[in-house]
Scaffold this motif. Structure first.
Motif, PDB file in Angstrom:
ATOM      1  N   GLU B 185      44.927  42.941  55.845  1.00  0.00           N
ATOM      2  CA  GLU B 185      44.641  43.891  54.771  1.00  0.00           C
ATOM      3  C   GLU B 185      45.075  43.266  53.452  1.00  0.00           C
ATOM      4  OE1 GLU B 185      43.184  46.746  54.754  1.00  0.00           O
ATOM      5  OE2 GLU B 185      43.267  47.540  56.793  1.00  0.00           O
ATOM      6  N   GLY B 186      44.287  43.449  52.406  1.00  0.00           N
ATOM      7  CA  GLY B 186      44.648  42.901  51.093  1.00  0.00           C
ATOM      8  C   GLY B 186      44.815  44.006  50.070  1.00  0.00           C
ATOM      9  N   GLU B 187      45.850  43.890  49.248  1.00  0.00           N
ATOM     10  CA  GLU B 187      46.074  44.874  48.175  1.00  0.00           C
ATOM     11  C   GLU B 187      46.477  44.142  46.909  1.00  0.00           C
ATOM     12  OE1 GLU B 187      45.703  48.059  47.738  1.00  0.00           O
ATOM     13  OE2 GLU B 187      45.131  48.564  49.795  1.00  0.00           O
ATOM     14  N   LEU B 188      45.890  44.524  45.793  1.00  0.00           N
ATOM     15  CA  LEU B 188      46.269  43.899  44.514  1.00  0.00           C
ATOM     16  C   LEU B 188      47.684  44.305  44.121  1.00  0.00           C
ATOM     17  CD1 LEU B 188      43.192  44.200  42.147  1.00  0.00           C
ATOM     18  CD2 LEU B 188      44.100  42.155  43.224  1.00  0.00           C
ATOM     19  N   LEU B 189      48.419  43.363  43.557  1.00  0.00           N
ATOM     20  CA  LEU B 189      49.721  43.676  42.978  1.00  0.00           C
ATOM     21  C   LEU B 189      49.523  43.770  41.463  1.00  0.00           C
ATOM     22  CD1 LEU B 189      52.037  41.221  44.944  1.00  0.00           C
ATOM     23  CD2 LEU B 189      51.933  43.690  45.217  1.00  0.00           C
ATOM     24  N   ILE B 190      49.878  44.900  40.896  1.00  0.00           N
ATOM     25  CA  ILE B 190      49.719  45.075  39.454  1.00  0.00           C
ATOM     26  C   ILE B 190      51.015  44.654  38.771  1.00  0.00           C
ATOM     27  CG2 ILE B 190      49.139  46.705  37.604  1.00  0.00           C
ATOM     28  CD1 ILE B 190      46.890  46.372  39.687  1.00  0.00           C
ATOM     29  N   LEU B 191      50.915  43.717  37.830  1.00  0.00           N
ATOM     30  CA  LEU B 191      52.116  43.199  37.151  1.00  0.00           C
ATOM     31  C   LEU B 191      52.516  44.061  35.967  1.00  0.00           C
ATOM     32  CD1 LEU B 191      52.075  39.329  36.742  1.00  0.00           C
ATOM     33  CD2 LEU B 191      53.363  40.730  38.310  1.00  0.00           C
ATOM     34  N   GLN B 192      53.801  44.293  35.859  1.00  0.00           N
ATOM     35  CA  GLN B 192      54.362  44.911  34.652  1.00  0.00           C
ATOM     36  C   GLN B 192      55.557  44.068  34.245  1.00  0.00           C
ATOM     37  OE1 GLN B 192      55.310  49.023  35.609  1.00  0.00           O
ATOM     38  NE2 GLN B 192      53.363  49.727  34.812  1.00  0.00           N
ATOM     39  N   ASP B 193      55.429  43.314  33.184  1.00  0.00           N
ATOM     40  CA  ASP B 193      56.502  42.411  32.723  1.00  0.00           C
ATOM     41  C   ASP B 193      56.987  41.496  33.847  1.00  0.00           C
ATOM     42  OD1 ASP B 193      56.399  43.697  30.281  1.00  0.00           O
ATOM     43  OD2 ASP B 193      57.820  45.237  30.934  1.00  0.00           O
ATOM     44  N   PRO B 217      41.363  35.262  42.051  1.00  0.00           N
ATOM     45  CA  PRO B 217      40.587  35.591  40.852  1.00  0.00           C
ATOM     46  C   PRO B 217      40.816  37.044  40.444  1.00  0.00           C
ATOM     47  CG  PRO B 217      39.226  34.492  42.470  1.00  0.00           C
ATOM     48  CD  PRO B 217      40.539  34.775  43.142  1.00  0.00           C
ATOM     49  N   LYS B 218      40.605  37.330  39.164  1.00  0.00           N
ATOM     50  CA  LYS B 218      40.800  38.679  38.627  1.00  0.00           C
ATOM     51  C   LYS B 218      40.075  39.701  39.504  1.00  0.00           C
ATOM     52  CE  LYS B 218      42.811  40.364  34.892  1.00  0.00           C
ATOM     53  NZ  LYS B 218      44.234  40.170  34.735  1.00  0.00           N
ATOM     54  N   GLY B 219      40.763  40.745  39.903  1.00  0.00           N
ATOM     55  CA  GLY B 219      40.130  41.779  40.719  1.00  0.00           C
ATOM     56  C   GLY B 219      40.331  41.586  42.202  1.00  0.00           C
ATOM     57  N   GLY B 220      40.834  40.401  42.598  1.00  0.00           N
ATOM     58  CA  GLY B 220      41.154  40.167  44.009  1.00  0.00           C
ATOM     59  C   GLY B 220      40.019  39.526  44.787  1.00  0.00           C
ATOM     60  N   SER B 221      40.333  39.120  46.020  1.00  0.00           N
ATOM     61  CA  SER B 221      39.355  38.470  46.894  1.00  0.00           C
ATOM     62  C   SER B 221      39.287  39.210  48.219  1.00  0.00           C
ATOM     63  CB  SER B 221      39.793  37.024  47.183  1.00  0.00           C
ATOM     64  OG  SER B 221      39.999  36.328  45.991  1.00  0.00           O
ATOM     65  N   THR B 222      38.215  38.929  48.959  1.00  0.00           N
ATOM     66  CA  THR B 222      38.095  39.542  50.291  1.00  0.00           C
ATOM     67  C   THR B 222      38.912  38.742  51.306  1.00  0.00           C
ATOM     68  OG1 THR B 222      36.041  38.334  50.481  1.00  0.00           O
ATOM     69  CG2 THR B 222      35.886  40.672  49.981  1.00  0.00           C
ATOM     70  N   TYR B 223      39.190  37.467  51.009  1.00  0.00           N
ATOM     71  CA  TYR B 223      40.088  36.656  51.844  1.00  0.00           C
ATOM     72  C   TYR B 223      40.848  35.724  50.920  1.00  0.00           C
ATOM     73  CZ  TYR B 223      36.254  33.382  51.165  1.00  0.00           C
ATOM     74  OH  TYR B 223      35.300  32.591  50.594  1.00  0.00           O
ATOM     75  N   GLN B 224      41.947  35.161  51.397  1.00  0.00           N
ATOM     76  CA  GLN B 224      42.814  34.364  50.522  1.00  0.00           C
ATOM     77  C   GLN B 224      42.126  33.079  50.071  1.00  0.00           C
ATOM     78  OE1 GLN B 224      46.786  33.625  51.992  1.00  0.00           O
ATOM     79  NE2 GLN B 224      47.260  32.205  50.329  1.00  0.00           N
ATOM     80  N   THR B 225      42.146  32.857  48.756  1.00  0.00           N
ATOM     81  CA  THR B 225      41.553  31.623  48.224  1.00  0.00           C
ATOM     82  C   THR B 225      42.574  30.814  47.421  1.00  0.00           C
ATOM     83  OG1 THR B 225      40.872  32.710  46.175  1.00  0.00           O
ATOM     84  CG2 THR B 225      39.275  32.717  47.987  1.00  0.00           C
ATOM     85  N   GLY B 226      43.634  31.485  46.960  1.00  0.00           N
ATOM     86  CA  GLY B 226      44.589  30.801  46.080  1.00  0.00           C
ATOM     87  C   GLY B 226      45.897  30.476  46.778  1.00  0.00           C
ATOM     88  N   PRO B 227      46.796  29.798  46.057  1.00  0.00           N
ATOM     89  CA  PRO B 227      48.056  29.365  46.665  1.00  0.00           C
ATOM     90  C   PRO B 227      49.020  30.536  46.939  1.00  0.00           C
ATOM     91  CG  PRO B 227      48.027  28.871  44.312  1.00  0.00           C
ATOM     92  CD  PRO B 227      46.672  29.387  44.650  1.00  0.00           C
ATOM     93  N   ASP B 228      49.848  30.363  47.974  1.00  0.00           N
ATOM     94  CA  ASP B 228      50.897  31.348  48.280  1.00  0.00           C
ATOM     95  C   ASP B 228      51.910  31.409  47.145  1.00  0.00           C
ATOM     96  OD1 ASP B 228      49.788  31.818  50.692  1.00  0.00           O
ATOM     97  OD2 ASP B 228      51.301  30.775  51.878  1.00  0.00           O
TER      98      ASP B 228
END
Lengths: 190, 236
Positions: B185-193, B217-228
């Protein structure tokens, strides 16, 4: 001020309207500052939080949901959230708040609402203190017991209670700025 | 208790401030009579506003000028960012749109509830018996990251708090929950400071195998594409 007008002011500010800034500031900042000051008990911290809230509003205007409430209420929630973050992450602010709460209690101020809001954060912070220090602080600050009553309950000399509280607060000040959790007691300070 | 059964805090504040229409005010009053948590919140705000009236404080005169300087510098920064290649902006917008559709479809079917940052109720499950704390382990290149996760198998709740995430203007952080049967399951983490908090209700924490976050990428992905960036390993 109507919400639509307030949102327009925010949009104008993001493109540099000083006039809009003045209007928005005069309308909302005293309100934000008061919440921050009463939650943190510190003038300069309240200033910082007010600035943080203000900037966040400018950057995240799209997050405002009129179905939930007014712009003023949105600002209030953001202010409370920033204050709690600060208390969670800055131990000296938390300790100063605790001491101020005690002084205000002595002056008869009704601080019950602040205690409720901030109690959990303070209890989390206390979990890493030695048990005697924690007990003395909880009895003094939350149970409203006098030092003499605490001395009787804990079966210790009066002077030791004052020392326990002082050492406890000093230890709290030195703690790292991340809230730790003690798995064995779930952070309830017992 | 389901989070969406409660009244938003903003509405409670408007109610306490006397800003609501009579009909809505009556509805809120009825809910408050039945809901201890919302009633408690209303009492807190009412007391805080009473306190503000009794003990008014004024912000220092320097605050206004300091704020204006900040607003002004943000505005200048923003203007510089506008001059990006149009093609990049179009591609970016198309990607967002596509991802939004994918995510929208997925989110409607999710068996759990998620709330983030300011939306998280202040009283979470931290003091509930059997709540466990786990440390977040930063990936090699992100040593400044720290934070914790709390989980409770009885209440099926999970709360994650992470601090020190570097901000990338065109990237989002995404949390990946990998279950023991390898469902993800994937969920975006919203940054605040640089910080992010996320709270799950109704999620099967007993079946967690690994939780990690990546830069996407902005808005998230359906599967992991970026670094941990960080992870929590449930096998240890």
């Amino acid at each position: 001020m109507e919400d639509k007008e307030a949102l327009q002011l925010i949009k104008n500010m993001t493109v540099g309207s000083k006039h809009s800034f003045d209007q928005f500031y005069e309308t909302y900042i005293p309100f934000v500052f008061q919440i921050a000051y009463h939650m943190l008990g510190d003038y300069s911290e309240a200033e910082d939080v007010s600035q943080d809230v203000f900037l966040e509003v400018l950057q995240k205007i799209d997050q405002y949901d009129p179905k939930k409430g007014s712009v003023k209420a949105w600002l209030a929630v953001k202010t409370k959230s920033r204050c709690l973050d600060r208390l969670r992450k800055k131990r000296p602010v938390l300790v100063n708040r605790l001491e101020k709460m005690a002084r205000e209690k002595e002056q008869g101020a009704d601080m019950a609402f602040l205690e409720q809001i901030e109690k959990k954060i303070i209890f989390d912070a206390l979990t890493h203190l030695p048990e005697a220090q924690r007990e003395a602080i909880v009895r003094s600050y939350f149970n409203g017991e006098t030092h003499r009553e605490i001395a009787g309950a804990m079966e210790k000399p009066l002077g030791s209670i004052k020392s326990l509280i002082r050492y406890g607060l000093n230890n709290l000040r030195k703690q790292k700025n991340i809230v730790h959790w003690v798995e064995s007691n779930g952070g309830d300070g017992k | 208790m389901k989070g969406n059964n409660h009244i938003p805090e903003e509405t409670i504040i408007d109610y306490v401030s006397g800003e609501l229409e009579e009909q809505e005010e009556e509805q809120i009053q009825r809910h408050l009579n039945e809901c201890e948590r919302c009633m408690e919140m209303a009492v807190h705000w009412r007391q805080l506003f009473d306190y503000n009236r009794r003990e008014p404080v004024q912000p220092p005169p320097t605050l206004k000028e300091n704020m204006w300087q900040m607003v002004h510098s943000k505005k200048t920064k923003k203007r510089k960012e506008i001059w990006k290649p149009v093609t990049a902006v179009c591609t970016f917008a198309a990607t967002i749109g596509l991802l939004f559709l994918v995510f929208k479809g997925e989110m409607e079917e999710k068996p759990y509830e998620v709330v983030k940052n300011d939306e998280i109720p202040f009283e979470t499950f931290h003091s509930t018996p059997n709540t466990k704390q786990l440390n977040i382990v930063p990936a090699v290149n992100h040593q400044q990251i720290n934070g914790n996760m709390w989980i409770n198998g009885d209440t099926k709740e999970m709360f994650l708090e992470v601090d020190g995430l570097p901000h990338y203007p065109n990237r989002d952080y995404q949390l990946w929950i990998i279950f023991s049967n390898d469902d993800v399951e994937g969920e975006l983490l919203i940054l605040q400071d640089g910080a992010s908090r996320i709270f799950f209700q109704g999620i099967d924490v007993e079946k967690f195998k690994l939780i990690k976050a990546s830069v996407e990428p902005k808005g998230g992905s359906t599967y992991q594409t970026g670094p941990d960036t960080f992870f929590v390993d449930f096998n240890h």
